[in-house]
Design an enzyme around this catalytic site. Structure first.
Site, short mmCIF file in Angstrom:
data_model
loop_
_atom_site.label_atom_id
_atom_site.label_comp_id
_atom_site.label_asym_id
_atom_site.label_seq_id
_atom_site.Cartn_x
_atom_site.Cartn_y
_atom_site.Cartn_z
N SER A 1 0.81 -1.26 0.04
CA SER A 1 0.15 -0.17 0.02
C SER A 1 0.86 1.29 0.08
CB SER A 1 -0.91 -0.06 1.22
OG SER A 1 -0.35 -0.07 2.56
N LYS B 1 -12.65 -1.93 0.13
CA LYS B 1 -11.77 -0.93 -0.79
C LYS B 1 -12.57 -0.80 -2.13
CE LYS B 1 -7.40 -0.79 1.60
NZ LYS B 1 -6.74 -2.08 2.30
N HIS C 1 -5.60 -4.46 -1.93
CA HIS C 1 -5.42 -3.36 -2.77
C HIS C 1 -5.61 -3.72 -4.21
CE1 HIS C 1 -4.65 0.30 -0.44
NE2 HIS C 1 -4.11 -0.38 0.30
#
Ligand SMILES: *Cc1c(COP(=O)(O)O)cnc(C)c1O
Length: 406
Positions: A193, A252, A221
């Site tokens: 990240s 996310k 991610h």
């Protein structure tokens, strides 16, 4: 006896003096390409809302449908009365999407990572005495680190390899080759990240095959973000179906609300339903989130323009910000770290950008190595070209003002 409040106050002062106090900005609107802060509209460059699903009309409708059809919550863990048909539907959907047998839902990916390792490694599983080994990338997410902390040190050997350094890893694997371990497991973030860089999965697949290691990735991610159809790092790097265990988040790209999962072989998932403590002893996901997550997978599967838009925005921003003269970490991910060096400069620049109505956060030591302070920008399909041009123009103005670019 020491006074708790006095000690806490001292620690808070220390955090403040070290410039590592995390300030929270209150947003007055829904999460989107732009947000409202102190009555002003700002371009949001700091969210994980990669697909714009946080406030997508179809996701909102789905969440409301979830409440209308199944209520607000189930008031139970899964094995008592917390399993509705929709929970299994979502678990099967995630598994199918990732080419795995099955998956198991958690309240977050943090909980999933906490619930994975200890449930395997602390158990005798056919042996009276045993020792397992876990290989872990130096920069793995906090939830992986905490998940590993729950493993008993007596029976679990942890070996940390240098970030993405396959030579370092191979040396460690060679040292361990003849040791008498019960299980060998390797765990890595799919996308890291702070850097937006991708784990070298093809090489990891090779090494894990060669040394008999279970390969686990946390693709939080990457799910819905990279790979032509959003299937994450394995798809992007051409090793889909070759990862043993995949953990990820629904918090996310896939709606941005909450929820996490582990996907893997049927036996493993069935076993985790028995043994994984954050699953067994924590509430089931609310129906609104479950239905909205299913809708997120439907949208991703049926409308390829969304992920194409994210890619277009990412490519555009990466190209233009470099043309302005900024140094970025190269890559393909919508996480675009703009490297500034000194913490004070990153702080100054973040502040100036905020004044130009750009919502951004700076990162500096100890979150990233000393001298590598940066602004981390994150692109979204929710950004219009106009949003990005506003941001680029603000970067140009503040960058020149602070002497970062000429
Ligand atoms: C964001 C993130 C998590 C945490 O996910 P939550 O669902 O918010 O708990 C875990 N692992 C990685 C790699 C992440 O990036």
């Amino acid at each position: 006896m020491s006074d708790l409040n006095t000690i806490i106050k001292e620690e808070l002062e220390r955090i403040n003096d070290a410039n590592t106090f995390k300030f929270e900005t209150e947003i007055e609107s829904a999460q989107s390409g732009t947000v409202k802060v102190s009555g002003k509209v700002m371009v949001m460059l700091a969210s994980n809302n990669y697909l714009g699903f946080s406030n997508h009309p179809k996701i909102r409708e789905a969440a409301i449908r979830g409440i209308n059809d199944y209520g607000h919550g189930v008031a139970s863990v899964r094995f008592l009365c917390g399993t509705q048909t929709i929970h299994r539907d979502l678990e099967r959907r995630i598994a199918k999407f990732l080419s795995k047998d099955d998956s198991i839902l958690f309240s977050s990916c943090f909980a999933a990572n906490e619930g994975l390792f200890a449930s395997l490694f602390n158990e005798p599983l056919g042996m009276d005495e045993w020792q397992d080994v876990i290989y872990t990338d130096q920069f793995n997410h906090a939830s992986i680190i905490d998940g590993l902390r729950l493993c008993r040190s007596k029976s679990t050997v942890k070996r940390i390899y240098k970030h993405m350094d396959m030579n370092d890893l191979e040396e460690i694997l060679k040292e361990d080759e003849d040791k008498d371990f019960r299980f060998r497991l390797l765990v890595t973030d799919g996308v890291f990240s702070m850097e937006g860089d991708l784990a070298p999965l093809p090489r990891l697949v090779e090494l894990c095959g060669q040394y008999g290691i279970t390969l686990t990735i946390d693709d939080s991610h990457a799910l819905g973000v990279i790979g032509d159809s959003g299937r994450g790092t394995p798809e992007e790097l051409g090793v889909q179906g070759e990862i043993d265990i995949i953990t990820g988040t629904l918090g996310k790209a896939m709606g941005g609300a909450a929820g996490g999962f582990i996907a893997g072989d049927k036996e493993l998932i069935t076993y985790l339903r028995q043994k994984s403590r954050p699953y067994t002893f924590s509430n089931s996901l609310p129906p609104s989130i479950v239905i909205a997550a299913i809708e997120a997978f439907d949208l991703l599967d049926s409308d390829s323009s969304i992920i194409a838009k994210l890619k277009e925005n990412t490519d555009y921003f990466r190209k233009e910000i470099r043309l302005l003269g900024f140094t970025i970490l190269k890559g393909i991910h919508p996480i675009v770290p703009i490297m500034l060096g000194e913490a004070s400069l990153a702080q100054e620049m973040a502040k100036s950008l905020l004044e130009e109505n750009i919502y951004i956060k700076g990162l500096w030591f100890p979150v990233v190595p000393k001298g590598e302070a940066r602004l981390r920008t994150q692109l979204s399909a929710a950004h219009s070209r106009d949003d990005l041009d506003k941001a680029l123009s603000a970067f140009e103005t503040t960058g020149k003002k602070l002497g970062v670019i000429s």
